[in-house]
Design a protein around this motif. Structure first.
Motif, PDB file in Angstrom:
ATOM      1  N   UNK A   2      12.048  18.713  -7.227  1.00  0.00           N
ATOM      2  CA  UNK A   2      10.948  17.746  -7.311  1.00  0.00           C
ATOM      3  C   UNK A   2      10.444  17.380  -5.915  1.00  0.00           C
ATOM      4  N   UNK A   3       9.262  16.775  -5.881  1.00  0.00           N
ATOM      5  CA  UNK A   3       8.712  16.273  -4.622  1.00  0.00           C
ATOM      6  C   UNK A   3       9.641  15.229  -4.003  1.00  0.00           C
ATOM      7  N   UNK A   4      10.129  14.302  -4.831  1.00  0.00           N
ATOM      8  CA  UNK A   4      11.023  13.265  -4.319  1.00  0.00           C
ATOM      9  C   UNK A   4      12.300  13.863  -3.739  1.00  0.00           C
ATOM     10  N   UNK A   5      12.870  14.858  -4.423  1.00  0.00           N
ATOM     11  CA  UNK A   5      14.074  15.516  -3.902  1.00  0.00           C
ATOM     12  C   UNK A   5      13.773  16.209  -2.573  1.00  0.00           C
ATOM     13  N   UNK A   6      12.608  16.839  -2.482  1.00  0.00           N
ATOM     14  CA  UNK A   6      12.221  17.516  -1.238  1.00  0.00           C
ATOM     15  C   UNK A   6      12.145  16.535  -0.083  1.00  0.00           C
ATOM     16  N   UNK A   7      11.486  15.398  -0.307  1.00  0.00           N
ATOM     17  CA  UNK A   7      11.355  14.400   0.759  1.00  0.00           C
ATOM     18  C   UNK A   7      12.722  13.849   1.143  1.00  0.00           C
ATOM     19  N   UNK A  65     -18.316  11.403  -2.537  1.00  0.00           N
ATOM     20  CA  UNK A  65     -16.979  11.999  -2.516  1.00  0.00           C
ATOM     21  C   UNK A  65     -16.235  11.641  -1.234  1.00  0.00           C
ATOM     22  N   UNK A  66     -16.959  11.539  -0.146  1.00  0.00           N
ATOM     23  CA  UNK A  66     -16.339  11.082   1.105  1.00  0.00           C
ATOM     24  C   UNK A  66     -15.802   9.659   0.926  1.00  0.00           C
ATOM     25  N   UNK A  67     -16.590   8.816   0.292  1.00  0.00           N
ATOM     26  CA  UNK A  67     -16.173   7.434   0.043  1.00  0.00           C
ATOM     27  C   UNK A  67     -15.011   7.382  -0.949  1.00  0.00           C
ATOM     28  N   UNK A  68     -15.051   8.233  -1.973  1.00  0.00           N
ATOM     29  CA  UNK A  68     -13.942   8.296  -2.933  1.00  0.00           C
ATOM     30  C   UNK A  68     -12.622   8.560  -2.216  1.00  0.00           C
ATOM     31  N   UNK A  69     -12.652   9.452  -1.242  1.00  0.00           N
ATOM     32  CA  UNK A  69     -11.439   9.775  -0.491  1.00  0.00           C
ATOM     33  C   UNK A  69     -10.926   8.564   0.264  1.00  0.00           C
ATOM     34  N   UNK A  70     -11.821   7.853   0.935  1.00  0.00           N
ATOM     35  CA  UNK A  70     -11.417   6.650   1.664  1.00  0.00           C
ATOM     36  C   UNK A  70     -10.874   5.584   0.718  1.00  0.00           C
ATOM     37  N   UNK A  71     -11.533   5.420  -0.449  1.00  0.00           N
ATOM     38  CA  UNK A  71     -11.108   4.387  -1.383  1.00  0.00           C
ATOM     39  C   UNK A  71      -9.740   4.691  -1.979  1.00  0.00           C
ATOM     40  N   UNK A  72      -9.470   5.963  -2.259  1.00  0.00           N
ATOM     41  CA  UNK A  72      -8.157   6.315  -2.818  1.00  0.00           C
ATOM     42  C   UNK A  72      -7.043   6.006  -1.814  1.00  0.00           C
ATOM     43  N   UNK A  73      -7.313   6.242  -0.537  1.00  0.00           N
ATOM     44  CA  UNK A  73      -6.327   5.909   0.496  1.00  0.00           C
ATOM     45  C   UNK A  73      -6.177   4.398   0.611  1.00  0.00           C
ATOM     46  N   UNK A  74      -7.296   3.673   0.558  1.00  0.00           N
ATOM     47  CA  UNK A  74      -7.234   2.205   0.604  1.00  0.00           C
ATOM     48  C   UNK A  74      -6.428   1.658  -0.572  1.00  0.00           C
ATOM     49  N   UNK A  75      -6.652   2.216  -1.770  1.00  0.00           N
ATOM     50  CA  UNK A  75      -5.935   1.742  -2.952  1.00  0.00           C
ATOM     51  C   UNK A  75      -4.432   1.937  -2.799  1.00  0.00           C
ATOM     52  N   UNK A  76      -4.019   3.092  -2.283  1.00  0.00           N
ATOM     53  CA  UNK A  76      -2.587   3.331  -2.109  1.00  0.00           C
ATOM     54  C   UNK A  76      -2.016   2.439  -1.012  1.00  0.00           C
ATOM     55  N   UNK A  84      -5.867  16.439  -5.446  1.00  0.00           N
ATOM     56  CA  UNK A  84      -5.973  15.100  -4.855  1.00  0.00           C
ATOM     57  C   UNK A  84      -4.881  14.185  -5.403  1.00  0.00           C
ATOM     58  N   UNK A  85      -4.637  14.264  -6.702  1.00  0.00           N
ATOM     59  CA  UNK A  85      -3.581  13.435  -7.300  1.00  0.00           C
ATOM     60  C   UNK A  85      -2.208  13.773  -6.731  1.00  0.00           C
ATOM     61  N   UNK A  86      -1.966  15.049  -6.509  1.00  0.00           N
ATOM     62  CA  UNK A  86      -0.669  15.459  -5.948  1.00  0.00           C
ATOM     63  C   UNK A  86      -0.506  14.948  -4.524  1.00  0.00           C
ATOM     64  N   UNK A  87      -1.596  14.978  -3.736  1.00  0.00           N
ATOM     65  CA  UNK A  87      -1.537  14.457  -2.364  1.00  0.00           C
ATOM     66  C   UNK A  87      -1.153  12.979  -2.399  1.00  0.00           C
ATOM     67  N   UNK A  88      -1.812  12.222  -3.249  1.00  0.00           N
ATOM     68  CA  UNK A  88      -1.508  10.794  -3.392  1.00  0.00           C
ATOM     69  C   UNK A  88      -0.063  10.602  -3.862  1.00  0.00           C
ATOM     70  N   UNK A  89       0.378  11.428  -4.802  1.00  0.00           N
ATOM     71  CA  UNK A  89       1.731  11.301  -5.340  1.00  0.00           C
ATOM     72  C   UNK A  89       2.788  11.519  -4.259  1.00  0.00           C
ATOM     73  N   UNK A  90       2.595  12.519  -3.409  1.00  0.00           N
ATOM     74  CA  UNK A  90       3.547  12.753  -2.313  1.00  0.00           C
ATOM     75  C   UNK A  90       3.649  11.516  -1.434  1.00  0.00           C
ATOM     76  N   UNK A  91       2.504  10.943  -1.088  1.00  0.00           N
ATOM     77  CA  UNK A  91       2.511   9.770  -0.224  1.00  0.00           C
ATOM     78  C   UNK A  91       3.144   8.569  -0.915  1.00  0.00           C
ATOM     79  N   UNK A  92       2.871   8.394  -2.204  1.00  0.00           N
ATOM     80  CA  UNK A  92       3.488   7.288  -2.935  1.00  0.00           C
ATOM     81  C   UNK A  92       5.011   7.463  -2.979  1.00  0.00           C
ATOM     82  N   UNK A  93       5.474   8.685  -3.213  1.00  0.00           N
ATOM     83  CA  UNK A  93       6.918   8.956  -3.210  1.00  0.00           C
ATOM     84  C   UNK A  93       7.523   8.654  -1.842  1.00  0.00           C
ATOM     85  N   UNK A  94       6.865   9.126  -0.789  1.00  0.00           N
ATOM     86  CA  UNK A  94       7.384   8.911   0.564  1.00  0.00           C
ATOM     87  C   UNK A  94       7.478   7.424   0.875  1.00  0.00           C
TER      88      UNK A  94
END
Length: 279
Positions: free
Chosen positions: A156-161, A226-237, A195-205
């Motif tokens: 899993x991603x969590x095990x990898x980290x 879409x540029x704004x969507x990217x910034x907002x997803x990072x802000x949300x996390x 994009x969801x997987x990128x967010x998931x890795x960061x949330x796990x970390x």
């Protein structure tokens, strides 16, 4: 967009209102860089009023350019049998780190291609050997690399980290975000994590106590929403975890890529995007 509309948005933000996606797009469409930049700097000063900035000396070490992802924006990747394909040896990595430390460096940033055969044990060994020999912060393995290592190693991603942390990994860079919109990613990097997987890795970390950074490469196939969507997803996390230490946007460099037809983004758009990201 009119000056009055820009002023209205900036006044609301200065008053503590959260910047909406629609307002962020409006600011990116505007040519009023000076008031946008001024308001962004005021927002920064409210958080960090000290009139100074800090920096560290570090070095990028790309441990391999062999990659199966073949992203359209990348001038770096090579196939295993290409004449200029490489994977750095332990001695080559040691030499680069020793040079870094001799110049006052305190960190190395290590990222590389998605190698087709290197599993988790290879990365554990590399980090462990670095930490055994050198007193240096290791900032390594972006989310797409983490996802690739996990899939190749059947863990899993969590095990990898966790395994990389136990080997000595100190923090994770935010590379591979590009723009966190799957429409864009399907066009420019279809073999890389979603994009969801990128967010998931960061949330796990962040959940494991690992600090990370976030990035955005813009000025290619994305729209402004879409540029704004990217910034907002990072802000949300960040609102959820508080685990990001920095947001680093940069412009796409088209030379020597499969997307060389795209005009280079200039400094005006870079500064405006940086200002909007602060807001």
């Amino acid at each position: 967009m009119s000056n009055d509309n820009v002023s209205t948005i900036l006044e609301r933000v200065a008053g503590g209102e959260k910047l909406s996606d629609a307002d962020a797009v409006s600011l990116l469409e505007s040519y009023n860089l000076v008031p946008i930049g001024r308001t962004a700097n005021e927002a920064r000063m409210r958080i960090k009023p000290e009139p100074c900035v800090t920096y560290i000396v570090d070095r990028n070490i790309n441990y391999t350019n062999i990659c199966v992802s073949k992203c359209g924006f990348c001038a770096f990747y090579r196939a295993e049998d290409d004449s200029d394909a490489y994977t750095l040896s332990e001695n080559e990595i040691d030499k680069k780190i020793e040079e870094t430390i001799s110049l006052g460096g305190v960190q190395i940033l290590m990222q590389g291609g998605h190698h087709p055969t290197h599993k988790i044990e290879w990365y554990e060994h590399m980090i462990w050997k670095i930490k055994e020999k050198h007193d240096i912060h290791v900032h390594a393995f972006s989310p797409p690399e983490i996802v690739h290592i996990a899939e190749l190693s059947d863990i899993t991603v969590a095990e990898t980290i966790k395994m990389l942390m136990n080997a000595g990994l100190d923090s994770i860079p935010g590379g591979g975000a590009e723009v966190l919109s799957d429409r864009v990613r399907d066009e420019v990097s279809p073999l890389k994590c979603s994009a969801d997987e990128w967010i998931y890795v960061m949330r796990c970390a962040h959940g494991l106590g690992m600090r990370t950074t976030a990035t955005m490469m813009f000025g290619h196939r994305e729209t402004l929403p879409e540029r704004v969507e990217s910034m907002r997803r990072i802000r949300d996390l960040q609102n959820e975890t508080g685990g990001f230490t920095a947001f680093i946007p940069w412009t796409f460099q088209p030379a020597n890529t499969d997307m060389a037809d795209i005009p280079e983004t200039g400094g005006f758009d870079y500064l405006k995007t940086l200002a909007v990201s602060r807001l």
